[in-house]
Design an enzyme around this catalytic site. Sequence first.
Site, PDB file in Angstrom:
ATOM      1  N   LYS A 165       0.836  -1.198   0.000  1.00  0.00           N
ATOM      2  CA  LYS A 165       0.000   0.000   0.000  1.00  0.00           C
ATOM      3  C   LYS A 165       0.875   1.254   0.000  1.00  0.00           C
ATOM      4  CE  LYS A 165      -3.413  -2.837   0.403  1.00  0.00           C
ATOM      5  NZ  LYS A 165      -4.206  -3.186  -0.771  1.00  0.00           N
ATOM      6  N   ASP A 194      -0.279  -0.781  -4.474  1.00  0.00           N
ATOM      7  CA  ASP A 194      -1.708  -0.439  -4.487  1.00  0.00           C
ATOM      8  C   ASP A 194      -1.884   0.965  -3.913  1.00  0.00           C
ATOM      9  OD1 ASP A 194      -4.432  -0.369  -4.481  1.00  0.00           O
ATOM     10  OD2 ASP A 194      -4.722  -2.158  -3.228  1.00  0.00           O
ATOM     11  N   GLU A 218      -1.660  -0.476  -8.841  1.00  0.00           N
ATOM     12  CA  GLU A 218      -3.098  -0.729  -8.706  1.00  0.00           C
ATOM     13  C   GLU A 218      -3.847   0.544  -8.330  1.00  0.00           C
ATOM     14  OE1 GLU A 218      -4.014  -4.269  -6.579  1.00  0.00           O
ATOM     15  OE2 GLU A 218      -5.870  -3.436  -5.762  1.00  0.00           O
ATOM     16  N   ASP A 241      -9.253  -1.696  -9.513  1.00  0.00           N
ATOM     17  CA  ASP A 241      -9.977  -2.319  -8.409  1.00  0.00           C
ATOM     18  C   ASP A 241     -11.235  -1.500  -8.097  1.00  0.00           C
ATOM     19  OD1 ASP A 241     -10.768  -3.565  -6.050  1.00  0.00           O
ATOM     20  OD2 ASP A 241      -8.845  -3.443  -5.054  1.00  0.00           O
ATOM     21  N   LYS A 265     -14.007  -9.090  -7.426  1.00  0.00           N
ATOM     22  CA  LYS A 265     -14.482  -9.230  -6.051  1.00  0.00           C
ATOM     23  C   LYS A 265     -16.008  -9.398  -6.052  1.00  0.00           C
ATOM     24  CE  LYS A 265     -10.690  -6.569  -4.064  1.00  0.00           C
ATOM     25  NZ  LYS A 265     -10.267  -5.377  -3.300  1.00  0.00           N
TER      26      LYS A 265
HETATM   27 MG    MG Z   1      -6.815  -2.746  -4.135  1.00  0.00          MG
END
Ligand code: MG
Length: 369
Positions: A165, A194, A218, A241, A265
Amino acid sequence: MKITRLTVWAFDLPLTKSYSLSGGRLRVDRLDSTFVRIDTDEGLSGWGEGCPWGHTYLPAHGPGIRAGIETLVPFLIGMDPTAPESVLRAMDVALPGQNYVKSPIDMACWDIAGQAAGMPLWKLFGAGAPATIALNSSIPTGTPSDMIAAVEAARAKGYRVHSIKVGGDQPATDIARIDALASACAPGETLTFDVNRAWTPAVAIAVLNSVSSRDWIEQPCETLAQCAHVAGRVANPIMLDECLSDVATHFEAWRLGACEGVKVKPNRVGGLTRARQIRDFGVSVGWQMHIEDVGGTALADTAAFHLAASTPESNRLASWLAHDHLAEDPVPGQGVRNRNGAATLPAGPGLGVRPDPDRLGEPAFVYEG
Ligand code: MG
């Protein structure tokens, strides 16, 4: 076969430690999960779980799942759960949008469909044998040395794919983080940085044209249009995402050339039915995908992993276990679990995870037709 009863539980899931993303702007300490059991006139029962990652990560609200299901329930009683696509179409008429509400119902219908067919879901979804799923770690934002220590700890648990992250600080801080982590990557490891939409397009372009890393990036920016603008101006492959909310936005991402991979997801897109449509589209256009759920226990993780296990290896990067972050486990020992950085699927029919209702406490409501 007909749906005769729905039982719905609210289940509070504290995290083992506070989870922050997007540079600390979004913080999560506990999750509000909803468990659903669908009973039928033929004695089969199916389970589903819907669990947003808090209420700031996506436009999804834990208590909203239960409110939405109360609205849907009169339309569900009497429907055939072995026909999940028909059930989903009925839910779309009864309650347009609100995809995250429909996911646990859709999951429970697939569980029943699998049991009725005598097949685990990975087989019902087309696999001859279930793939072993490589797992990815989740490394929180921090100083480069803290983050490298977290990667080393994940490596010791067997993880070889790391979701790191970044974002939310000065561009120079992110450049230093990405360069340091990319250098610390061991041979054979895969990194995804991400950003969780923390960068503006200008910052994304400045950072990514300054780092030497050519690893995955991401969700660099908030919207699909912003991410597509960035994708055309940087060398890194882009994974999308949060900005992909339904089947149509995935088509649009492909049309815009905005990404080389996506996160699939079920809870974000309305359940396994739609996630499977997206997965199949992703295979046909050559995307690499992470197939996992937004949050939840080993029940939700296992449902998503059935889809991952029926996906060609060349289109799969790794999957994340949400339940690894939880302090509570209402389905102990069941479903997908981390075994040295990989997970295998249950072989029994349906989802292969059966929660014990006594562990879930009093239901929030029971509806019988
Ligand atoms: Mg993500």
